[in-house]
Design a protein around this motif. Sequence first.
Motif, PDB file in Angstrom:
ATOM      1  N   LEU A  11      -2.917   3.750  -3.002  1.00 46.63           N
ATOM      2  CA  LEU A  11      -2.693   2.624  -4.130  1.00 46.63           C
ATOM      3  C   LEU A  11      -2.571   1.472  -3.303  1.00 46.63           C
ATOM      4  O   LEU A  11      -1.599   1.383  -2.614  1.00 46.63           O
ATOM      5  N   PHE A  12      -3.185   0.505  -3.844  1.00 52.76           N
ATOM      6  CA  PHE A  12      -2.797  -1.098  -3.336  1.00 52.76           C
ATOM      7  C   PHE A  12      -2.312  -1.970  -4.713  1.00 52.76           C
ATOM      8  O   PHE A  12      -2.563  -1.843  -5.730  1.00 52.76           O
ATOM      9  N   GLY A  45       0.810  -1.125   0.049  1.00 48.77           N
ATOM     10  CA  GLY A  45       0.009   0.059  -0.082  1.00 48.77           C
ATOM     11  C   GLY A  45       0.850   1.273  -0.134  1.00 48.77           C
ATOM     12  O   GLY A  45       2.022   1.271   0.753  1.00 48.77           O
ATOM     13  N   THR A  50      -1.902   7.800  -5.023  1.00 49.16           N
ATOM     14  CA  THR A  50      -1.736   7.052  -6.603  1.00 49.16           C
ATOM     15  C   THR A  50      -1.224   8.110  -7.469  1.00 49.16           C
ATOM     16  O   THR A  50      -1.870   9.348  -7.567  1.00 49.16           O
ATOM     17  N   THR A  53      -0.716  -6.562 -10.139  1.00 51.46           N
ATOM     18  CA  THR A  53      -1.875  -5.301 -10.552  1.00 51.46           C
ATOM     19  C   THR A  53      -1.790  -4.487  -9.436  1.00 51.46           C
ATOM     20  O   THR A  53      -1.576  -4.877  -8.217  1.00 51.46           O
ATOM     21  N   ASP A  54      -2.251  -3.271  -9.858  1.00 49.28           N
ATOM     22  CA  ASP A  54      -2.378  -2.391  -8.945  1.00 49.28           C
ATOM     23  C   ASP A  54      -3.691  -1.919  -8.833  1.00 49.28           C
ATOM     24  O   ASP A  54      -4.554  -2.048  -9.951  1.00 49.28           O
ATOM     25  N   THR A  55      -4.237  -0.864  -8.111  1.00 48.90           N
ATOM     26  CA  THR A  55      -5.795  -0.506  -7.994  1.00 48.90           C
ATOM     27  C   THR A  55      -6.122   0.681  -8.941  1.00 48.90           C
ATOM     28  O   THR A  55      -6.981   1.302  -8.759  1.00 48.90           O
ATOM     29  N   TYR A  56      -4.812   1.341  -9.598  1.00 47.00           N
ATOM     30  CA  TYR A  56      -5.100   2.373 -10.623  1.00 47.00           C
ATOM     31  C   TYR A  56      -6.083   2.030 -11.709  1.00 47.00           C
ATOM     32  O   TYR A  56      -6.750   2.924 -12.074  1.00 47.00           O
ATOM     33  N   PRO A  57      -6.212   1.084 -12.380  1.00 46.18           N
ATOM     34  CA  PRO A  57      -5.377  -0.290 -12.559  1.00 46.18           C
ATOM     35  C   PRO A  57      -4.410  -0.240 -13.343  1.00 46.18           C
ATOM     36  O   PRO A  57      -4.468   0.103 -14.668  1.00 46.18           O
ATOM     37  N   THR A  64      -5.768   9.785  -3.491  1.00 47.65           N
ATOM     38  CA  THR A  64      -6.351   8.173  -3.523  1.00 47.65           C
ATOM     39  C   THR A  64      -5.123   7.126  -3.215  1.00 47.65           C
ATOM     40  O   THR A  64      -4.214   7.130  -3.926  1.00 47.65           O
TER      41      THR A  64
END
Length: 192
Positions: A144-145, A124, A128, A171-175, A142
């Motif tokens: 980012l994970f 984490g 972002t 992958t990340d949560t941006y995505p 925001t």
Amino acid sequence: MALSLCGPLAAGPGQGLAQTPGSDAAALLEPPGPPPPRDSPLGQSYTQALFVDVTVGFVPYANDVPLMLGAGIRFADIHELWARVGFIIGVGDDRGYTFGSAGYRLALRPHRLVRPIFGGLVAGLGATCTHDALGQPSCTATPLFIFAATGGIRLEPVPWFGVFTQLTFGTDTYPNPFGMLEVGLSFALPQS
């Protein structure tokens, strides 16, 4: 005189030829057993251990260079749970940010010099960040994970010290796809 199944001639007592050591066929046909545990100079095993690792990575898409310090626990010789904190040094989209990560690692071939490592992680970051077509970074508040799998190799010349390299893909949560190349050192303290 008798011909040995394993090579040289062997003779019984008083027949003039010496019996060669190591000519026992049964002993030669046995497969080698597992390597003996590598103990510390103090006689402690590293089957259960606490460890610290120091790593540096490179994330190509974001051009980030994270420096990381972690700690973890090894159990049953091959299972490792770890957690890290890191700081992204002065290059890349995420420069100047800190982050945390945790994961599991399976370190195969215990008590050997070369150990394949496989695992997964979650990380984490407090913002972002991305970059535009000219490479200029921009960030939002925001979080980012990152969710990723890891694989690599660790060289352990002695049971308390390892040098490793691994690739991380996920992958990340941006995505966005996530990839990282890591190089690190690990130091273990036996608990058993």
